[in-house]
Structures are given as structure tokens and as C-alpha cells.
Design a protein around this motif. Structure first.
Motif, PDB file in Angstrom:
ATOM      1  N   LEU A   8      -9.627 -51.044 -69.342  1.00 23.67           N
ATOM      2  CA  LEU A   8      -9.041 -51.765 -68.223  1.00 23.67           C
ATOM      3  C   LEU A   8      -8.007 -50.908 -67.497  1.00 23.67           C
ATOM      4  O   LEU A   8      -7.952 -50.895 -66.266  1.00 23.67           O
ATOM      5  N   ALA A   9      -7.195 -50.170 -68.246  1.00 25.98           N
ATOM      6  CA  ALA A   9      -6.191 -49.302 -67.641  1.00 25.98           C
ATOM      7  C   ALA A   9      -6.867 -48.189 -66.839  1.00 25.98           C
ATOM      8  O   ALA A   9      -6.422 -47.838 -65.747  1.00 25.98           O
ATOM      9  N   ASP A  10      -7.955 -47.618 -67.398  1.00 25.24           N
ATOM     10  CA  ASP A  10      -8.687 -46.566 -66.685  1.00 25.24           C
ATOM     11  C   ASP A  10      -9.283 -47.108 -65.388  1.00 25.24           C
ATOM     12  O   ASP A  10      -9.213 -46.462 -64.344  1.00 25.24           O
ATOM     13  N   ALA A  11      -9.858 -48.295 -65.448  1.00 31.14           N
ATOM     14  CA  ALA A  11     -10.456 -48.887 -64.246  1.00 31.14           C
ATOM     15  C   ALA A  11      -9.380 -49.143 -63.196  1.00 31.14           C
ATOM     16  O   ALA A  11      -9.592 -48.895 -62.010  1.00 31.14           O
ATOM     17  N   PHE A  12      -8.219 -49.593 -63.638  1.00 30.59           N
ATOM     18  CA  PHE A  12      -7.135 -49.848 -62.692  1.00 30.59           C
ATOM     19  C   PHE A  12      -6.654 -48.554 -62.049  1.00 30.59           C
ATOM     20  O   PHE A  12      -6.420 -48.500 -60.846  1.00 30.59           O
ATOM     21  N   SER A  13      -6.503 -47.499 -62.856  1.00 31.93           N
ATOM     22  CA  SER A  13      -6.027 -46.231 -62.293  1.00 31.93           C
ATOM     23  C   SER A  13      -7.057 -45.652 -61.321  1.00 31.93           C
ATOM     24  O   SER A  13      -6.693 -45.079 -60.297  1.00 31.93           O
ATOM     25  N   LEU A  14      -8.366 -45.794 -61.634  1.00 31.35           N
ATOM     26  CA  LEU A  14      -9.401 -45.319 -60.709  1.00 31.35           C
ATOM     27  C   LEU A  14      -9.350 -46.097 -59.403  1.00 31.35           C
ATOM     28  O   LEU A  14      -9.433 -45.512 -58.316  1.00 31.35           O
ATOM     29  N   ARG A  15      -9.193 -47.364 -59.497  1.00 30.85           N
ATOM     30  CA  ARG A  15      -9.125 -48.202 -58.298  1.00 30.85           C
ATOM     31  C   ARG A  15      -7.929 -47.805 -57.429  1.00 30.85           C
ATOM     32  O   ARG A  15      -8.026 -47.713 -56.215  1.00 30.85           O
ATOM     33  N   GLU A  16      -6.813 -47.569 -58.094  1.00 27.08           N
ATOM     34  CA  GLU A  16      -5.610 -47.155 -57.373  1.00 27.08           C
ATOM     35  C   GLU A  16      -5.822 -45.784 -56.724  1.00 27.08           C
ATOM     36  O   GLU A  16      -5.408 -45.548 -55.593  1.00 27.08           O
ATOM     37  N   ARG A  17      -6.473 -44.889 -57.436  1.00 24.70           N
ATOM     38  CA  ARG A  17      -6.738 -43.550 -56.902  1.00 24.70           C
ATOM     39  C   ARG A  17      -7.657 -43.638 -55.687  1.00 24.70           C
ATOM     40  O   ARG A  17      -7.433 -42.976 -54.671  1.00 24.70           O
ATOM     41  N   TYR A  18      -8.722 -44.449 -55.763  1.00 20.90           N
ATOM     42  CA  TYR A  18      -9.642 -44.605 -54.634  1.00 20.90           C
ATOM     43  C   TYR A  18      -8.904 -45.184 -53.421  1.00 20.90           C
ATOM     44  O   TYR A  18      -9.102 -44.755 -52.295  1.00 20.90           O
ATOM     45  N   ARG A  19      -8.060 -46.168 -53.689  1.00 23.51           N
ATOM     46  CA  ARG A  19      -7.304 -46.769 -52.594  1.00 23.51           C
ATOM     47  C   ARG A  19      -6.432 -45.728 -51.912  1.00 23.51           C
ATOM     48  O   ARG A  19      -6.384 -45.646 -50.687  1.00 23.51           O
ATOM     49  N   ARG A  20      -5.796 -44.884 -52.699  1.00 20.43           N
ATOM     50  CA  ARG A  20      -4.918 -43.843 -52.145  1.00 20.43           C
ATOM     51  C   ARG A  20      -5.732 -42.818 -51.349  1.00 20.43           C
ATOM     52  O   ARG A  20      -5.290 -42.368 -50.281  1.00 20.43           O
ATOM     53  N   VAL A  21      -6.943 -42.471 -51.823  1.00 17.30           N
ATOM     54  CA  VAL A  21      -7.815 -41.530 -51.103  1.00 17.30           C
ATOM     55  C   VAL A  21      -8.147 -42.087 -49.727  1.00 17.30           C
ATOM     56  O   VAL A  21      -8.051 -41.375 -48.713  1.00 17.30           O
ATOM     57  N   PHE A  22      -8.508 -43.367 -49.659  1.00 21.60           N
ATOM     58  CA  PHE A  22      -8.889 -43.968 -48.380  1.00 21.60           C
ATOM     59  C   PHE A  22      -7.690 -44.087 -47.438  1.00 21.60           C
ATOM     60  O   PHE A  22      -7.823 -43.927 -46.229  1.00 21.60           O
ATOM     61  N   GLU A  23      -6.492 -44.360 -48.013  1.00 17.11           N
ATOM     62  CA  GLU A  23      -5.296 -44.413 -47.175  1.00 17.11           C
ATOM     63  C   GLU A  23      -5.031 -43.058 -46.529  1.00 17.11           C
ATOM     64  O   GLU A  23      -4.747 -42.961 -45.335  1.00 17.11           O
ATOM     65  N   LEU A  24      -5.116 -41.996 -47.332  1.00 14.59           N
ATOM     66  CA  LEU A  24      -4.870 -40.655 -46.802  1.00 14.59           C
ATOM     67  C   LEU A  24      -5.941 -40.259 -45.787  1.00 14.59           C
ATOM     68  O   LEU A  24      -5.647 -39.579 -44.804  1.00 14.59           O
ATOM     69  N   ARG A  25      -7.164 -40.692 -46.002  1.00 15.23           N
ATOM     70  CA  ARG A  25      -8.235 -40.381 -45.055  1.00 15.23           C
ATOM     71  C   ARG A  25      -7.971 -41.074 -43.709  1.00 15.23           C
ATOM     72  O   ARG A  25      -8.210 -40.493 -42.664  1.00 15.23           O
ATOM     73  N   GLN A  26      -7.456 -42.324 -43.769  1.00 14.46           N
ATOM     74  CA  GLN A  26      -7.148 -43.035 -42.532  1.00 14.46           C
ATOM     75  C   GLN A  26      -5.981 -42.392 -41.787  1.00 14.46           C
ATOM     76  O   GLN A  26      -5.872 -42.523 -40.580  1.00 14.46           O
ATOM     77  N   GLU A  27      -5.122 -41.696 -42.528  1.00 11.31           N
ATOM     78  CA  GLU A  27      -4.027 -40.977 -41.889  1.00 11.31           C
ATOM     79  C   GLU A  27      -4.532 -39.719 -41.186  1.00 11.31           C
ATOM     80  O   GLU A  27      -3.768 -39.057 -40.484  1.00 11.31           O
ATOM     81  N   GLY A  28      -5.786 -39.369 -41.418  1.00  7.24           N
ATOM     82  CA  GLY A  28      -6.379 -38.230 -40.728  1.00  7.24           C
ATOM     83  C   GLY A  28      -6.380 -36.938 -41.532  1.00  7.24           C
ATOM     84  O   GLY A  28      -6.641 -35.866 -40.972  1.00  7.24           O
ATOM     85  N   LEU A  29      -6.133 -36.999 -42.830  1.00 11.92           N
ATOM     86  CA  LEU A  29      -6.131 -35.793 -43.659  1.00 11.92           C
ATOM     87  C   LEU A  29      -7.562 -35.401 -44.022  1.00 11.92           C
ATOM     88  O   LEU A  29      -8.444 -36.247 -44.174  1.00 11.92           O
ATOM     89  N   SER A  30      -7.767 -34.116 -44.210  1.00  8.50           N
ATOM     90  CA  SER A  30      -9.081 -33.612 -44.602  1.00  8.50           C
ATOM     91  C   SER A  30      -9.255 -33.775 -46.107  1.00  8.50           C
ATOM     92  O   SER A  30      -8.275 -33.960 -46.838  1.00  8.50           O
ATOM     93  N   PRO A  31     -10.500 -33.708 -46.629  1.00 10.41           N
ATOM     94  CA  PRO A  31     -10.710 -33.824 -48.076  1.00 10.41           C
ATOM     95  C   PRO A  31      -9.928 -32.767 -48.858  1.00 10.41           C
ATOM     96  O   PRO A  31      -9.435 -33.049 -49.951  1.00 10.41           O
ATOM     97  N   ASP A  32      -9.778 -31.557 -48.312  1.00  6.94           N
ATOM     98  CA  ASP A  32      -9.027 -30.504 -48.989  1.00  6.94           C
ATOM     99  C   ASP A  32      -7.553 -30.893 -49.112  1.00  6.94           C
ATOM    100  O   ASP A  32      -6.948 -30.751 -50.179  1.00  6.94           O
ATOM    101  N   GLU A  33      -6.954 -31.428 -48.035  1.00  8.10           N
ATOM    102  CA  GLU A  33      -5.548 -31.841 -48.046  1.00  8.10           C
ATOM    103  C   GLU A  33      -5.341 -33.028 -48.983  1.00  8.10           C
ATOM    104  O   GLU A  33      -4.335 -33.117 -49.683  1.00  8.10           O
ATOM    105  N   ILE A  34      -6.305 -33.954 -48.994  1.00  8.90           N
ATOM    106  CA  ILE A  34      -6.215 -35.122 -49.894  1.00  8.90           C
ATOM    107  C   ILE A  34      -6.241 -34.657 -51.340  1.00  8.90           C
ATOM    108  O   ILE A  34      -5.460 -35.124 -52.179  1.00  8.90           O
TER     109      ILE A  34
END
Length: 170
Positions: A114-140
Motif C-alpha cells: 500500500l505504501a509503494d502504491a501510494f508513493s507511485l501515485r504521488e510520483r506520477y502526480r508530480r510528473v504530470f504537474e511538472l509536465r503541465q508547467e512546461g518542463l521537458s522529460p529530461d528536466e522532470i
């Protein structure tokens, strides 16, 4: 509830005291030849006090009746609430038993999973937030301390999921 009685008793006592004082002043100011009318006044005073006492008794009985009715209504309401509480508790126990039966049949996830699933979900959410800010995959990848391939995979999977939704709606 007793306050009106005390007020009535106090008012009656004040009236009687004022009447006695007024009578003394009147008899002291009049000539001494008139006979005092003590027995008459005593009888009137006794009748007045008796009426006052009867009125207090009547009001007390009325108050007792109101109190008895209110007490009966409250007892009825308490009984109804006890029945509702018992019904809700039995429903809750049935739901709890059904939930335990469903959980016992399903495999349990460990706390680590459950902790692993939560951390993955949080990580994915953060990736999408940074992508919406306009960062490239390398910068993310640099900001999150992850590999560039992982970030590209997350974004590509999300992109194919969005296309699937768009195709399904069209």
C-alpha cells in the motif's frame, strides 16, 4: 417553576403589610371614640389569605399536571430513540459482518504494498504537474531524481490512455 409562587407569596405579604400599616395610621389619626373593627378585619384578612392559598394550590396542581405530561412525552421519546439505536446497531453489525466476509475472501495487501502504491501515485502526480508547467522529460527526471526513460514511459502511457479515451468518445 417555583419562582412565580415566591413572587405571588412575596406580593401578598407586601400587600398585607401595607394594609396593616395604612390601617394603623388611619386608626391613630381618628378620634378615640370609634370602636376598632378588629374582628371584622381579621375575618377579611383570613378569607383573603385562604383565597390566596387556594389559588397557589390550584396553580401547583396545574404545574404538576404539566410536568407529568412533559415527563411522559420525554419518556416516550427516549423509548423511541432506544429502539432506533438498537435498529441502527443491528444494521451496523450486519454491514460489518458482510464487510469482514468480503475481506476474508479477498487477498489482503500488505502495508508495504500500500505504501509503494501510494508513493507511485504521488510520483506520477508530480510528473504530470511538472509536465503541465512546461518542463521537458529530461528536466522532470533531474528534478525528481528518476531516470529519463521512466519519465518518458509514464508520459507515453498517459498519452496513450488519453488517446484511448478520445477514440472511445468519438
Amino acid at each position: 417553576m417555583d419562582l412565580p409562587y415566591y413572587i405571588l407569596i412575596g406580593a401578598g405579604a407586601l400587600i398585607m403589610t401595607a394594609a396593616l400599616l395604612f390601617k394603623r395610621e388611619r386608626t391613630a389619626g381618628s378620634d378615640e371614640t370609634t370602636p376598632p373593627q378588629g374582628p371584622w378585619d381579621k375575618a377579611d384578612m383570613e378569607r383573603s389569605l385562604q383565597r390566596f392559598l387556594n389559588q397557589i394550590k390550584h396553580e401547583q396542581k396545574a404545574a404538576e399536571v404539566r410536568w407529568t405530561q412533559a415527563n411522559a412525552a420525554l419518556a416516550e421519546e427516549v423509548a423511541e430513540l432506544k429502539q432506533r439505536l438498537a435498529r441502527v446497531e443491528s444494521e451496523w453489525a450486519a454491514w460489518r459482518a458482510a464487510g469482514q466476509a468480503a475481506v476474508s475472501g479477498a487477498p489482503r495487501a500488505s502495508e508495504e504494498e500500500l505504501a509503494d502504491a501510494f508513493s507511485l501515485r504521488e510520483r506520477y502526480r508530480r510528473v504530470f504537474e511538472l509536465r503541465q508547467e512546461g518542463l521537458s522529460p529530461d528536466e522532470i527526471a533531474k528534478r525528481l531524481g528518476a531516470g529519463q526513460g521512466e519519465i518518458e514511459l509514464i508520459l507515453s502511457l498517459a498519452g496513450s490512455g488519453e488517446r484511448g479515451k478520445a477514440d472511445g468518445q468519438a
